[in-house]
Design a protein around this motif. Structure first.
Motif, short mmCIF file in Angstrom:
data_model
loop_
_atom_site.label_atom_id
_atom_site.label_comp_id
_atom_site.label_asym_id
_atom_site.label_seq_id
_atom_site.Cartn_x
_atom_site.Cartn_y
_atom_site.Cartn_z
N TYR A 49 32.07 37.75 28.47
CA TYR A 49 33.44 37.57 28.99
C TYR A 49 34.13 36.42 28.24
CZ TYR A 49 32.82 40.57 33.16
OH TYR A 49 32.63 41.63 34.03
N ALA A 50 33.38 35.35 27.96
CA ALA A 50 33.98 34.19 27.30
C ALA A 50 34.45 34.58 25.89
CB ALA A 50 32.97 33.04 27.24
N GLU A 51 33.64 35.41 25.26
CA GLU A 51 33.99 35.87 23.90
C GLU A 51 35.21 36.79 23.94
OE1 GLU A 51 30.59 38.00 22.32
OE2 GLU A 51 32.01 39.27 21.22
N TYR A 52 35.26 37.66 24.97
CA TYR A 52 36.41 38.56 25.10
C TYR A 52 37.70 37.73 25.20
CZ TYR A 52 32.85 42.00 26.64
OH TYR A 52 31.75 42.84 26.76
N GLN A 53 37.64 36.63 25.97
CA GLN A 53 38.87 35.85 26.19
C GLN A 53 39.34 35.21 24.88
OE1 GLN A 53 41.12 35.40 29.24
NE2 GLN A 53 42.01 35.34 27.20
N THR A 54 38.40 34.93 23.98
CA THR A 54 38.84 34.34 22.69
C THR A 54 39.50 35.39 21.79
OG1 THR A 54 36.76 34.83 21.54
CG2 THR A 54 36.86 32.72 22.71
N LYS A 55 39.31 36.67 22.13
CA LYS A 55 39.83 37.74 21.26
C LYS A 55 41.27 38.13 21.58
CE LYS A 55 37.20 41.41 20.81
NZ LYS A 55 36.25 42.48 21.23
N THR A 56 41.81 37.58 22.70
CA THR A 56 43.14 38.04 23.12
C THR A 56 43.95 36.90 23.72
OG1 THR A 56 44.34 39.57 24.58
CG2 THR A 56 42.22 38.77 25.40
N ASP A 57 45.28 37.01 23.54
CA ASP A 57 46.18 36.03 24.19
C ASP A 57 46.34 36.38 25.67
OD1 ASP A 57 48.29 35.95 21.22
OD2 ASP A 57 46.47 34.84 21.77
N ARG A 58 46.00 37.64 25.97
CA ARG A 58 46.10 38.09 27.38
C ARG A 58 45.16 37.22 28.23
NH1 ARG A 58 42.95 42.07 30.34
NH2 ARG A 58 41.66 42.53 28.53
N GLN A 59 45.66 36.71 29.37
CA GLN A 59 44.77 35.99 30.29
C GLN A 59 44.00 37.07 31.06
OE1 GLN A 59 43.95 32.68 30.61
NE2 GLN A 59 44.99 32.84 28.64
N ILE A 60 42.71 37.16 30.84
CA ILE A 60 41.90 38.20 31.50
C ILE A 60 41.90 37.97 33.01
CG2 ILE A 60 39.56 39.11 31.76
CD1 ILE A 60 39.16 38.64 28.74
N PRO A 61 42.42 38.94 33.77
CA PRO A 61 42.54 38.74 35.22
C PRO A 61 41.19 38.83 35.95
CG PRO A 61 44.01 40.49 34.44
CD PRO A 61 43.05 40.20 33.33
N VAL A 62 41.10 38.08 37.03
CA VAL A 62 39.93 38.14 37.91
C VAL A 62 40.43 38.41 39.34
CG1 VAL A 62 37.98 36.84 38.90
CG2 VAL A 62 38.60 36.54 36.49
N PHE A 63 39.84 39.41 39.97
CA PHE A 63 40.12 39.67 41.39
C PHE A 63 38.90 39.22 42.20
CE2 PHE A 63 43.89 42.27 41.13
CZ PHE A 63 43.78 43.03 39.97
N VAL A 64 39.18 38.63 43.35
CA VAL A 64 38.10 38.35 44.32
C VAL A 64 38.19 39.43 45.39
CG1 VAL A 64 37.49 36.75 46.19
CG2 VAL A 64 37.78 35.90 43.86
N LEU A 65 37.05 39.96 45.76
CA LEU A 65 37.00 41.05 46.75
C LEU A 65 36.28 40.56 47.99
CD1 LEU A 65 37.67 42.63 44.16
CD2 LEU A 65 36.06 44.37 44.85
N GLU A 66 37.05 40.49 49.10
CA GLU A 66 36.46 40.05 50.37
C GLU A 66 36.30 41.26 51.29
OE1 GLU A 66 38.27 35.60 49.96
OE2 GLU A 66 39.52 37.38 50.15
N PRO A 67 35.23 41.29 52.06
CA PRO A 67 35.01 42.44 52.95
C PRO A 67 36.26 42.74 53.79
CG PRO A 67 33.08 41.01 52.98
CD PRO A 67 34.14 40.29 52.18
N ALA A 68 36.67 44.00 53.78
CA ALA A 68 37.90 44.41 54.51
C ALA A 68 37.62 44.45 56.01
CB ALA A 68 38.34 45.77 54.04
#
Ligand SMILES: C[C@H](OP(=O)(O)OC[C@@H](O)[C@@H](O)[C@@H](O)Cn1c2nc(=O)[nH]c(=O)c-2cc2ccc(O)cc21)C(=O)N[C@@H](CCC(=O)N[C@@H](CCC(=O)O)C(=O)O)C(=O)O
Length: 144
Positions: free
Chosen positions: A125-144
């Motif tokens: 993931y860290a390497e992917y982020q260096t490949k793009t200007d896009r801020q790679i999004p992260v979602f947190v998933l909490e039990p519904a």
């Protein structure tokens, strides 16, 4: 309440085949990618309303999960990102257990904590982020 609708497999064969193996084995096969654990995220298509399923690296802490819309550092978000933004009620299958979750995109310090957890599980993931200007999004998933 499980998501309802017509399931449309991913056009990425390796992804749809992994979902097929994961689900048909009751979450006992197809549960890894390069030796690391994988979950299956089910989302509702934000345009078609169809059911979409994406194998993603498993990032979990105390019963809360995170999913990372990395797409290998591509310039654009994976389209499942837009599904989650539009319909935050998702399903996540982790091995044999499949539950409903509510997703929310995280930013700032909270994102930094989950990003660290994600990179610990999947350093690429860290390497992917260096490949793009896009801020790679992260979602947190909490039990519904
Ligand atoms: C190819 C495209 O897939 P995508 O949603 O962009 O997701 C791309 C990838 O993220 C997805 O294949 C992931 O499973 C790849 N992937 C990971 N992808 C990641 O982003 N992060 C990961 O950690 C990750 C891990 C992983 C592990 C194993 C594996 O096999 C795959 C893994 C797709 O399915 N397109 C469909 C449309 C899908 C869709 O959701 N359409 C929406 C509209 C979406 C819109 O345009 O707004 C609808 O139906 O309404 C199509 O072209 O017909």
């Amino acid at each position: 309440m499980p998501l309802t609708g017509e399931y449309e497999p991913s056009p990425f064969d390796w992804a749809s085949q992994q979902v097929e193996k994961y689900e048909s084995s009751g979450g006992t096969e197809g549960t890894e990618h390069e030796g690391k654990p994988v979950i299956v995220l089910t989302t509702k298509g934000n345009k078609s309303g169809k059911i979409r399923k994406s194998p993603l690296m498993r990032v979990e802490h105390d019963g809360t999960y995170a999913v990372v819309a990395s797409l290998g550092g591509a310039p654009k978000h994976p389209v499942w990102y837009h599904n989650v933004v539009a319909n935050p009620l998702v399903e996540l299958q982790d091995g044999p257990v499949r539950k409903d979750y509510t997703a929310r995109e995280v930013t700032g310090d909270e994102k930094a904590v989950w990003w660290e957890r994600a990179v610990e599980v999947w350093p690429a993931y860290a390497e992917y982020q260096t490949k793009t200007d896009r801020q790679i999004p992260v979602f947190v998933l909490e039990p519904a």
